[in-house]
Design a protein around this motif. Structure first.
Motif, PDB file in Angstrom:
ATOM      1  N   PHE A  50       0.790  -1.152  -0.028  1.00  0.00           N
ATOM      2  CA  PHE A  50       0.051  -0.076  -0.053  1.00  0.00           C
ATOM      3  C   PHE A  50       0.895   1.182   0.092  1.00  0.00           C
ATOM      4  O   PHE A  50       0.632   2.043  -0.777  1.00  0.00           O
ATOM      5  N   VAL A  51       2.004   1.452   0.936  1.00  0.00           N
ATOM      6  CA  VAL A  51       2.761   2.434   0.924  1.00  0.00           C
ATOM      7  C   VAL A  51       3.637   2.814  -0.271  1.00  0.00           C
ATOM      8  O   VAL A  51       3.487   3.661  -0.608  1.00  0.00           O
ATOM      9  N   ALA A  54       1.112   4.021  -3.076  1.00  0.00           N
ATOM     10  CA  ALA A  54       0.427   5.275  -2.584  1.00  0.00           C
ATOM     11  C   ALA A  54       1.689   6.321  -2.878  1.00  0.00           C
ATOM     12  O   ALA A  54       1.455   7.558  -3.374  1.00  0.00           O
ATOM     13  N   VAL A  55       2.978   5.954  -2.672  1.00  0.00           N
ATOM     14  CA  VAL A  55       3.975   7.072  -2.466  1.00  0.00           C
ATOM     15  C   VAL A  55       4.427   7.220  -4.016  1.00  0.00           C
ATOM     16  O   VAL A  55       4.661   8.336  -4.426  1.00  0.00           O
ATOM     17  N   SER A  58       1.959   9.389  -5.611  1.00  0.00           N
ATOM     18  CA  SER A  58       1.806  10.943  -4.926  1.00  0.00           C
ATOM     19  C   SER A  58       3.000  11.644  -5.655  1.00  0.00           C
ATOM     20  O   SER A  58       2.900  12.648  -5.935  1.00  0.00           O
ATOM     21  N   THR A  78       6.575  12.402   2.089  1.00  0.00           N
ATOM     22  CA  THR A  78       5.296  11.722   1.500  1.00  0.00           C
ATOM     23  C   THR A  78       5.271  10.348   2.046  1.00  0.00           C
ATOM     24  O   THR A  78       4.499   9.914   2.513  1.00  0.00           O
ATOM     25  N   THR A  79       6.351   9.573   2.127  1.00  0.00           N
ATOM     26  CA  THR A  79       6.425   8.140   2.651  1.00  0.00           C
ATOM     27  C   THR A  79       5.951   8.335   4.275  1.00  0.00           C
ATOM     28  O   THR A  79       5.192   7.530   4.501  1.00  0.00           O
ATOM     29  N   ALA A  81       4.224  10.385   5.812  1.00  0.00           N
ATOM     30  CA  ALA A  81       2.623  10.762   5.962  1.00  0.00           C
ATOM     31  C   ALA A  81       1.819   9.410   5.498  1.00  0.00           C
ATOM     32  O   ALA A  81       0.873   8.901   6.232  1.00  0.00           O
ATOM     33  N   TRP A  82       2.260   8.511   4.317  1.00  0.00           N
ATOM     34  CA  TRP A  82       1.419   7.400   4.178  1.00  0.00           C
ATOM     35  C   TRP A  82       1.660   6.300   5.312  1.00  0.00           C
ATOM     36  O   TRP A  82       0.686   5.397   5.572  1.00  0.00           O
ATOM     37  N   ILE A  85      -0.569   6.814   8.135  1.00  0.00           N
ATOM     38  CA  ILE A  85      -1.870   6.478   7.800  1.00  0.00           C
ATOM     39  C   ILE A  85      -2.124   5.067   8.069  1.00  0.00           C
ATOM     40  O   ILE A  85      -2.977   4.332   8.866  1.00  0.00           O
ATOM     41  N   VAL A  86      -1.229   4.314   7.652  1.00  0.00           N
ATOM     42  CA  VAL A  86      -1.304   2.651   7.589  1.00  0.00           C
ATOM     43  C   VAL A  86      -0.824   2.492   9.190  1.00  0.00           C
ATOM     44  O   VAL A  86      -1.656   1.510   9.828  1.00  0.00           O
TER      45      VAL A  86
END
Length: 203
Positions: A50-51, A54-55, A58, A78-79, A81-82, A85-86
């Motif tokens: 997922f990360v 998403a990264v 983004s 950015t990493t 931030a994701w 979230i996880v």
């Protein structure tokens, strides 16, 4: 058709040709630390998948407005931030697994595989291609963890997903850190031998 083939190639490359664990030998910490069971390996692999995706997407979306001098700090931000979230989602919805994996989930921020995907591909390509590249890299990481976890749990505990298969004489050393290093090394050698053999056969 050409686009579909290229997307397929991106996924295949991440799964096999540039597999994070078996081919590139980076981000090995979770391959040793969390693969004593298939369940933990799966959850960690899904988080990284997922990360990574998403990264990639983004970074690809903002690549045209990022100054080259600040790209690496921005990639890390950015990493982070994701990953946050996880981390929060796992803590909220699967607290039992998070109690075992929480520290390693947070360490995804420092995974070289995530930064490599952002730097080498996402920062130079469109979001859709970056999405499939992320899927490939993340799936390759997940596949490697599942294989390592299955070998360690099956031989080390004589079980798989808590179902007893070999109740007698399990090799307990395989669920210890030393067993993790041994398993990763042997599987890495086998995977590279198989890849080189297939490449030679294709020629």
């Amino acid at each position: 058709m050409t686009a579909k083939l290229s997307y397929f190639h991106l996924v295949k490359r991440g799964l096999f040709d540039e597999n994070t664990i078996f081919r590139m030998a980076i981000s090995l910490c979770p391959a040793i630390a969390v693969t004593s069971t298939v369940r933990n390996a799966f959850l960690m692999g899904i988080a990284v998948l997922f990360v990574q995706t998403a990264v990639n997407v983004s970074i690809s979306c903002i690549r045209s407005i990022v100054h080259p001098r600040i790209r690496l700090p921005l990639f890390m931000l950015t990493t982070a931030a994701w990953v946050s979230i996880v981390d929060l989602l796992m803590a909220a919805f699967i607290p039992a697994a998070y109690a075992e994996l929480g520290l390693y989930i947070q360490l995804i921020v420092a995974f070289a595989s995530i930064l490599a995907g952002a730097e080498m591909f996402a920062s130079k390509n469109d979001p859709i291609s970056s999405f499939f590249d992320g899927i490939g890299r993340g799936s390759g990481f997940l596949l490697a963890l599942l294989v390592i976890g299955a070998v360690r749990e099956l031989i080390g505990k004589g079980a798989l997903l808590d179902f007893s298969i070999f109740p007698r004489s399990p090799m307990l050393v395989l669920i210890l850190p030393a067993g993790g290093f041994l398993t990763v090394g042997l599987l890495m050698g086998f995977f590279n031998w198989l890849s080189d053999k297939n490449r030679t056969a294709q020629k």
